[in-house]
Design a protein around this motif. Structure first.
Motif, PDB file in Angstrom:
ATOM      1  N   CYS A 169       0.853  -1.194   0.000  1.00 29.79           N
ATOM      2  CA  CYS A 169       0.000   0.000   0.000  1.00 29.79           C
ATOM      3  C   CYS A 169       0.888   1.244   0.000  1.00 29.79           C
ATOM      4  CB  CYS A 169      -0.960   0.023   1.196  1.00 29.79           C
ATOM      5  SG  CYS A 169      -0.130   0.200   2.775  1.00 29.79           S
ATOM      6  N   HIS A 170       0.258   2.376  -0.212  1.00 26.56           N
ATOM      7  CA  HIS A 170       1.016   3.635  -0.281  1.00 26.56           C
ATOM      8  C   HIS A 170       1.828   3.884   0.984  1.00 26.56           C
ATOM      9  CE1 HIS A 170      -1.599   5.294  -3.677  1.00 26.56           C
ATOM     10  NE2 HIS A 170      -0.357   5.452  -4.078  1.00 26.56           N
ATOM     11  N   ARG A 171       1.171   3.677   2.105  1.00 25.72           N
ATOM     12  CA  ARG A 171       1.848   4.013   3.371  1.00 25.72           C
ATOM     13  C   ARG A 171       3.068   3.133   3.588  1.00 25.72           C
ATOM     14  NH1 ARG A 171      -0.429   2.803   8.886  1.00 25.72           N
ATOM     15  NH2 ARG A 171       1.045   3.765  10.321  1.00 25.72           N
ATOM     16  N   TRP A 172       2.911   1.854   3.333  1.00 26.64           N
ATOM     17  CA  TRP A 172       4.058   0.948   3.474  1.00 26.64           C
ATOM     18  C   TRP A 172       5.158   1.343   2.506  1.00 26.64           C
ATOM     19  CZ3 TRP A 172       3.079  -4.874   4.744  1.00 26.64           C
ATOM     20  CH2 TRP A 172       2.191  -4.972   5.828  1.00 26.64           C
ATOM     21  N   ARG A 173       4.761   1.674   1.291  1.00 27.71           N
ATOM     22  CA  ARG A 173       5.775   2.047   0.293  1.00 27.71           C
ATOM     23  C   ARG A 173       6.543   3.281   0.746  1.00 27.71           C
ATOM     24  NH1 ARG A 173       4.216   2.128  -5.940  1.00 27.71           N
ATOM     25  NH2 ARG A 173       4.218  -0.104  -5.452  1.00 27.71           N
ATOM     26  N   SER A 174       5.801   4.222   1.309  1.00 26.55           N
ATOM     27  CA  SER A 174       6.439   5.443   1.766  1.00 26.55           C
ATOM     28  C   SER A 174       7.474   5.134   2.858  1.00 26.55           C
ATOM     29  CB  SER A 174       5.371   6.405   2.301  1.00 26.55           C
ATOM     30  OG  SER A 174       5.959   7.518   2.885  1.00 26.55           O
TER      31      SER A 174
ATOM     32  N   VAL B 143      -4.795  -5.016   5.317  1.00 23.87           N
ATOM     33  CA  VAL B 143      -4.363  -3.770   4.673  1.00 23.87           C
ATOM     34  C   VAL B 143      -5.054  -3.642   3.322  1.00 23.87           C
ATOM     35  CG1 VAL B 143      -2.389  -2.464   3.793  1.00 23.87           C
ATOM     36  CG2 VAL B 143      -2.112  -3.937   5.795  1.00 23.87           C
ATOM     37  N   GLU B 144      -5.572  -2.454   3.072  1.00 26.72           N
ATOM     38  CA  GLU B 144      -6.285  -2.221   1.817  1.00 26.72           C
ATOM     39  C   GLU B 144      -5.302  -1.822   0.721  1.00 26.72           C
ATOM     40  OE1 GLU B 144      -9.743   0.760   0.114  1.00 26.72           O
ATOM     41  OE2 GLU B 144      -9.443   0.581   2.276  1.00 26.72           O
ATOM     42  N   ASN B 145      -5.513  -2.363  -0.453  1.00 25.57           N
ATOM     43  CA  ASN B 145      -4.701  -1.984  -1.604  1.00 25.57           C
ATOM     44  C   ASN B 145      -5.198  -0.642  -2.137  1.00 25.57           C
ATOM     45  OD1 ASN B 145      -3.259  -1.726  -3.932  1.00 25.57           O
ATOM     46  ND2 ASN B 145      -4.191  -3.478  -4.991  1.00 25.57           N
ATOM     47  N   ASP B 146      -4.415   0.393  -1.926  1.00 28.95           N
ATOM     48  CA  ASP B 146      -4.844   1.719  -2.383  1.00 28.95           C
ATOM     49  C   ASP B 146      -4.038   2.196  -3.593  1.00 28.95           C
ATOM     50  OD1 ASP B 146      -2.455   2.087  -1.078  1.00 28.95           O
ATOM     51  OD2 ASP B 146      -3.170   3.592   0.336  1.00 28.95           O
ATOM     52  N   PHE B 147      -3.410   1.264  -4.281  1.00 25.66           N
ATOM     53  CA  PHE B 147      -2.661   1.607  -5.487  1.00 25.66           C
ATOM     54  C   PHE B 147      -3.567   1.569  -6.713  1.00 25.66           C
ATOM     55  CE2 PHE B 147       1.118  -0.261  -3.189  1.00 25.66           C
ATOM     56  CZ  PHE B 147       1.775   0.946  -3.042  1.00 25.66           C
TER      57      PHE B 147
ATOM     58  N   ARG C  24      -1.562  -8.430   2.481  1.00 25.65           N
ATOM     59  CA  ARG C  24      -2.723  -7.543   2.683  1.00 25.65           C
ATOM     60  C   ARG C  24      -3.826  -8.271   3.448  1.00 25.65           C
ATOM     61  NH1 ARG C  24      -2.480  -6.094  -3.350  1.00 25.65           N
ATOM     62  NH2 ARG C  24      -1.073  -4.310  -3.413  1.00 25.65           N
TER      63      ARG C  24
ATOM     64  N   LYS D 110       4.589   7.709  -7.051  1.00 27.24           N
ATOM     65  CA  LYS D 110       3.705   8.154  -5.980  1.00 27.24           C
ATOM     66  C   LYS D 110       4.228   7.808  -4.606  1.00 27.24           C
ATOM     67  CE  LYS D 110       0.175   9.667  -8.453  1.00 27.24           C
ATOM     68  NZ  LYS D 110      -0.363  11.003  -8.382  1.00 27.24           N
ATOM     69  N   CYS D 111       5.501   7.873  -4.409  1.00 31.52           N
ATOM     70  CA  CYS D 111       5.987   7.587  -3.079  1.00 31.52           C
ATOM     71  C   CYS D 111       6.988   8.650  -2.659  1.00 31.52           C
ATOM     72  CB  CYS D 111       6.618   6.203  -3.002  1.00 31.52           C
ATOM     73  SG  CYS D 111       7.895   5.944  -4.171  1.00 31.52           S
ATOM     74  N   THR D 112       7.053   8.816  -1.382  1.00 31.92           N
ATOM     75  CA  THR D 112       8.010   9.778  -0.868  1.00 31.92           C
ATOM     76  C   THR D 112       9.391   9.184  -0.936  1.00 31.92           C
ATOM     77  OG1 THR D 112       7.819   8.944   1.366  1.00 31.92           O
ATOM     78  CG2 THR D 112       6.317  10.706   0.723  1.00 31.92           C
TER      79      THR D 112
END
Lengths: 239, 173
Positions: free
Chosen positions: A59-64, B155-159, B150, B170-172
């Motif tokens: 997910c985005h948060r994990w990726r971050s 955990v929800e897949n929000d990609f 997930r 899209k990542c920091t």
């Protein structure tokens, strides 16, 4: 009773603070890394970077979190296959300026004996060579599509990593064919210097092992690796 | 936070000078526990130091249920009097040590409970318990596919499909 949670709201990992996720990820990424040292590895498990990459896809948060943690990306463990080669730029990018430990080796389950089976099938098709002929094996290897693919992947991996040679802390190659060792050594010879490289390990893992002596033509890094402490050679020799 | 109960400075019969603490869970259950047992918690220790500075002892309100709190108390009771390296303030980050056998059995709970325990341990600053929980969670997802991870941890897949396979998008960082 533990079932007392049945009527409570579900608790998911989304509710964990970043601090805890980072601890969990650190364990996932590092604890079962089967080769904590940069010495010649045994093919048993995914390395650190593939695990980090897998976590970053959740997910985005994990990726971050994963991509903001350079230490997760410093162990560049690559199998010569496209899906792993594509990981190398991420490692280079997200490790920031940290030293890199580079390991290039055959994937798990594709050990020398498996490769030997591939060769055997190829030999049967071609019906040209006896299995005991080292030089003949070499010709067969190089002609096989699988070998060509591996060599391409190896070339791409080195192309990604070479601009960052100043960050190489260790470099370990386990090759399935003598020509791959020679190819890598000739490539290393073109690099200007490896200022923080401490370990260089080259290993030939094949059932028809021959002693490769690639150094008579090529000196890695123009001989400029002032921190080099350890050279590990397995079926690879100096002449 | 309101202080809802005053606690006298009583000691536990037969337990020497161990004083009592009153812990109040989010479901408003009052749980009395010996101070020694909870001394593994940096959070509780700091609260107690505060009591000593003001010569007043109060209930300690905690943001998790009595069910979770009792599990944490069970852990702390088991290791009462033991030195655990992981709880040393100078120790390495949690999760570096192998999980003890007792901890494995203690943490043989469902995902919801495991996540609640680690959050409570984090709040209470019990590094050894955080480490054991983190290892248990890591073991649940190690070697699993993205989709399995997930599912296991909710955990929800929000990609978007494009983002999913590219860590650079899209990542920091």
């Amino acid at each position: 009773m533990l079932d007392a949670t049945t009527h409570r709201p579900q608790c998911t990992a989304m509710s964990l603070p970043n601090e805890l996720l980072l601890i969990i990820f650190s364990i996932c990424v590092t604890s079962s890394a089967s080769h904590p040292s940069p010495e010649v590895p045994q093919a048993t498990d995914l390395g650190t970077s593939p695990k980090a990459l897998a976590l970053s896809h959740v997910c985005h948060r994990w990726r971050s979190i994963i991509t903001s943690t350079p230490t997760f990306w410093t162990r560049v463990e690559v199998f010569p296959a496209p899906k792993y080669v594509h990981m190398v730029p991420s490692c280079v990018k997200y490790s920031r300026s940290l030293p890199l430990d580079i390991i290039i080796r055959p994937p798990s389950g594709v050990s020398s004996s498996d490769h030997g089976n591939d060769l055997a099938q190829h030999k049967n098709k071609e019906n040209v060579l006896s299995s005991s002929s080292v030089s003949a094996n070499t010709v067969t290897d190089i002609d096989s599509p699988k070998f060509k693919k591996r060599r391409r992947c190896l070339r791409d991996t080195l192309a990604f990593l070479s601009p960052h040679v100043s960050r190489w802390s260790s470099f370990s190659l386990v090759a399935e064919h003598a020509s791959l060792v020679s190819y890598v050594v000739s490539h290393l010879a073109k690099l200007p210097s490896a200022p923080i490289l401490r370990t260089l390990a080259l290993s030939l893992k094949h059932e028809d092992r021959v002693l490769v002596q690639p150094f008579h033509l090529h000196v890695p890094f123009h001989g400029n690796a002032p921190q080099l402490e350890t050279i590990l050679l397995d079926a690879v020799g100096f002449d | 936070m309101p202080t809802i109960v005053s606690v006298d400075d009583s000691t536990v019969p037969g337990e020497g000078s161990s004083r009592l603490l009153l812990l109040v869970s989010s479901d408003n259950k009052h749980i009395v526990v010996e101070e020694d047992i909870m001394s593994r918690s940096r959070f509780i220790s700091k609260q107690v130091e505060g009591f000593e500075a003001t010569s007043q002892r109060h209930a300690i309100l905690l943001p998790f249920s009595s069910f979770v709190l009792n599990k944490v108390i069970e852990y702390c009771s088991h290791y009462r009097g033991y030195y655990l390296l992981e709880d040393d303030p100078d120790a390495a980050p949690p999760g570096r040590s192998p999980v003890r056998e007792w901890d494995q059995e203690f943490l043989d709970v469902d995902r919801n409970m495991l996540l609640r325990i680690i959050k409570a341990a984090h709040y209470l600053e019990i590094k050894s318990l955080v480490g054991s929980c983190a290892r248990a969670i890591a073991d649940m997802i190690r070697g699993k596919t993205t989709e399995e991870m997930r599912e296991i941890l909710g955990v929800e897949n929000d990609f978007t499909p494009e983002e999913e396979h590219s860590p650079s998008s899209k990542c920091t960082g």
